[in-house]
Design an enzyme around this catalytic site. Structure first.
Site, PDB file in Angstrom:
ATOM      1  N   GLU A 106     -20.050  -5.190   9.456  1.00  0.00           N
ATOM      2  CA  GLU A 106     -21.011  -4.379  10.200  1.00  0.00           C
ATOM      3  C   GLU A 106     -22.133  -5.243  10.787  1.00  0.00           C
ATOM      4  OE1 GLU A 106     -19.733  -3.676   7.237  1.00  0.00           O
ATOM      5  OE2 GLU A 106     -18.695  -1.774   7.535  1.00  0.00           O
ATOM      6  N   ARG A 110     -25.812  -1.947   5.811  1.00  0.00           N
ATOM      7  CA  ARG A 110     -25.654  -3.391   5.770  1.00  0.00           C
ATOM      8  C   ARG A 110     -26.357  -4.105   6.918  1.00  0.00           C
ATOM      9  NH1 ARG A 110     -20.436  -5.226   3.092  1.00  0.00           N
ATOM     10  NH2 ARG A 110     -21.123  -4.392   1.102  1.00  0.00           N
ATOM     11  N   LYS A 152       0.845  -1.193   0.000  1.00  0.00           N
ATOM     12  CA  LYS A 152       0.000   0.000   0.000  1.00  0.00           C
ATOM     13  C   LYS A 152       0.887   1.251   0.000  1.00  0.00           C
ATOM     14  CE  LYS A 152      -4.561   0.626   1.811  1.00  0.00           C
ATOM     15  NZ  LYS A 152      -5.644   0.245   2.688  1.00  0.00           N
TER      16      LYS A 152
END
Ligand SMILES: Cc1ncc(C[n+]2csc(CCOP(=O)(O)OP(=O)(O)O)c2C)c(N)n1
Length: 623
Positions: free
Chosen positions: A367, A395, A282
């Site tokens: 979630e 969600r 990253k």
């Protein structure tokens, strides 16, 4: 712009490049991404990690005939640049400009839109099943990050691969990071695959031999991958993905274009589902982002040379006030537990996590699990607080209803980034939560007007021992001073800010300044105007609404949410049920997907300004 990128507008141009030009292309693309994001802000670290992978994908596959899906799609800037959007890239995330995510509306190359994690595998499976049914020959490729792979929905899709698809290519883009360090057993398992020293030593030496013997011969490479597959089981016990029906290839270096191209060609030519495990870094190629990928995941504008932010900063954000208040409360109450679904720093919980490590749970991008986990904690006398962005809470609706509200459990859900969020656009605007949850039985839903009220609401929610949602917007709270003494807010009671009788303006949270400015316009026109800080969307302060309705000619509601089904609709229903004869003028976002753009621009476009609202009120009263 240097020479190689100048030659590439579409994937076909990339296929015509000499092999030797591909590394230069990756340098050019990287420079364009850094330069643009330094001005527009955006997802930098994830995009710098996928430059070579995307170039290799476009070298081997041919979208839009082949479908390339990116999970979340916060790593698809290179794909955008190389699929016809290079010249518009400067408009990234601006109003009217190109999106920071893939969007089917934006380009025929965008096979599937996203913004939320975990959807790419399911969508790719659906596309593969459709292709097989129709007798098509295109390739379907899903690029999924290591953290998104652990989403519940990704696992539901994995469970279905054998049954649903004959051919499918999944690229596991493993940078060992979510936004923060990745968490959980899947992450640990992937780490073992990446790091197994004996396997990697073996792999490295055999690859060297193959390279020397084969030049670029596909046949020998194919034999090598078959051999690798059998031998790796000796070193790695079993590879989880093979149990799910994939041929597993990897791990390979995700910044080595020739190796990526070779592995992708093998995957492309295979007649079974293939998972290619790619190791990427990253922030690759920009020193500051490499050193601290977490803070460079999503950033505002910055100075390239120094790495310092050029975005204005100052007053504490709602997230910071939430985090520091919760920490204060947790110091006094050992039952308080904080939960995040992979958004530790975004929700302001980093300091809490450091101070109370055993009472802090990062459950990964899950979630749904976070809500039921909180419900479980609550049954055992703990006081769980789940901080989540409004958009990602969508969600978990069934779990909030079925597991928290139905059992009336004391779970506090703090919805950060509630309302319009700006440049991230429709996938991230948090404007539906009020309409979704206002009618959930047992649920208290409230929104503070400022930082001090947020602190008091959090304090109150934990006292009440019942399901509570507190929503608050993205952004700063100017003038916030932490108060010594927190105070309980009377549940279901609104607060009158200005007395008046003819027009009553009820606003929620961050819409109060707009309500006050609108009132000022109407007062100048000669009306008597009251302004109410609604505080609660559920339960509504019906006593006050009905009291005011005796004299008021109009009620005006303003909320940072869709105008249908939320706070204003609740007030309208209350008045309707009592046979109110005056006007009700609801203000909020229309039932549309509001585009990206600075909130001030969007509010102007959608008539959420003092003048526009005042005009609507005057016209309604005249009509
Ligand atoms: C449902 C949902 N929850 C949270 C997020 C916020 N989010 C965006 S990217 C990200 C991390 C994704 O990690 P990974 O899939 O490994 O991709 P990487 O950023 O490492 O490339 C998170 C948590 C989201 N997009 N969707």
């Amino acid at each position: 712009m240097s020479s190689v990128l100048e030659k590439v507008n579409e994937p076909a141009d990339l296929k015509n490049l000499a092999k030797g030009d591909l590394n230069q292309l990756s340098e050019d693309v990287r420079a364009l991404i850094i330069d643009t994001v330094s001005k527009t802000g955006g997802h930098l670290a994830s995009n710098l990690g996928t430059v070579e992978l995307t170039i290799a994908l476009l070298r081997v596959f041919s979208p839009p005939a082949d479908k390339i899906l990116f999970d979340v799609s916060h790593q698809a800037y290179t794909y955008k640049i190389l699929t016809g959007r290079k010249d518009r890239f400067a408009t990234l995330r601006q109003y009217g400009g190109i999106s920071g995510f893939l969007s089917r509306k934006e380009s025929p190359y965008d096979a599937f839109g996203a913004g939320h994690s975990g959807t790419a595998l399911s969508a790719a499976l659906g596309m593969a099943a459709a292709r097989d049914e129709k007798g098509g020959h295109e390739h379907i490729v899903a690029v999924v990050g290591d953290a998104s792979l652990a989403c519940g929905v990704s696992f539901e899709a994995l469970n279905n691969v054998e049954a649903s698809a004959k051919r499918l290519i999944v690229i596991l883009n493993d940078n060992e990071m979510s936004i923060s360090a990745n968490v959980g057993a899947v992450s640990r398992y992937l780490g073992e695959l990446l790091a197994n020293p004996r396997y990697n030593r073996w792999k490295h030496s055999i690859e060297g031999v193959i390279k020397r013997l084969s030049g670029q011969s596909n046949t020998l490479r194919r034999i090598y991958y078959r051999l690798e597959e059998s031998i790796k089981n000796l070193f790695l016990k079993s590879v989880m993905f093979e149990e799910f029906g994939f041929r597993y290839i990897g791990p390979i270096d995700g910044h080595d274009i020739p190796r990526l191209v070779a592995a992708l060609e093998i995957a492309r030519d295979d007649a079974v589902p293939v998972l290619l495990h790619v190791s990427t870094q990253k922030g690759r190629g920009y020193e500051y982002a490499e050193k601290c990928p977490e803070s460079w995941h999503g950033i505002g504008s910055f100075d390239i040379e120094s790495g310092l932010t050029t975005a204005p900063s100052g007053a504490p954000s709602y997230s910071q006030i939430f985090g520091s208040t919760l920490e204060r409360l947790a110091a006094r109450d050992p039952s308080i537990v904080a939960i995040t679904a992979a958004m530790q720093s975004g929700t302001g919980l980093s300091s809490f996590a450091a101070r109370f490590p055993t009472r802090f749970h990062d459950v990964g991008i899950s979630e749904e699990h976070a809500v039921v986990f909180a419900a479980g904690l609550a049954t055992q006398g703990m006081s769980p607080v789940f901080a989540v962005y409004s958009t990602f809470s969508q969600r978990a609706m069934d779990y909030i209803l079925h597991d928290v509200c139905l059992q009336n459990l004391p779970v506090v859900i703090c919805l950060d980034r509630a309302g319009i969020v700006g440049d991230d656009g429709p996938t991230h605007h948090g404007i539906f939560d009020l309409a979704m949850m206002r009618s959930f039985p047992n649920l208290t839903m409230m929104q503070p007007a400022d930082g001090a009220e947020l602190a008091n609401m959090l304090y109150s929610a934990l006292l009440w021992k019942r399901p509570v949602v507190i929503r608050y917007p993205r952004g700063a709270c100017p003038g916030y001073v932490a108060s010594e003494q927190l105070e309980e807010i009377p549940r279901g009671r609104a607060h009158v800010l200005r007395a008046g009788w003819e027009i009553q303006i009820w606003a929620l949270g961050d819409m109060l300044p707009l309500a006050i400015a609108t009132a000022d316009r109407l007062v100048i026109k000669g009306y008597s105007v009251g302004v109410v800080n609604g505080r609660f969307a559920a339960p509504l302060d019906t006593d006050m609404i009905l009291f005011q309705s005796r004299l008021a000619r109009a009620f005006v509601t303003i909320e940072n949410g869709v105008a249908s089904g939320g706070f204003g609709s609740g007030i309208a229903e209350t008045l309707l049920d009592e046979g109110y004869q005056g006007r009700v003028i609801r203000n909020g976002w229309p039932v549309e997907f509001v585009p990206q753009g600075a909130p001030s621009i969007l509010m102007g476009k959608y008539g959420l300004t003092p003048d526009a609202i005042a005009d609507r009120v005057v016209n309604a009263l005249a009509g």
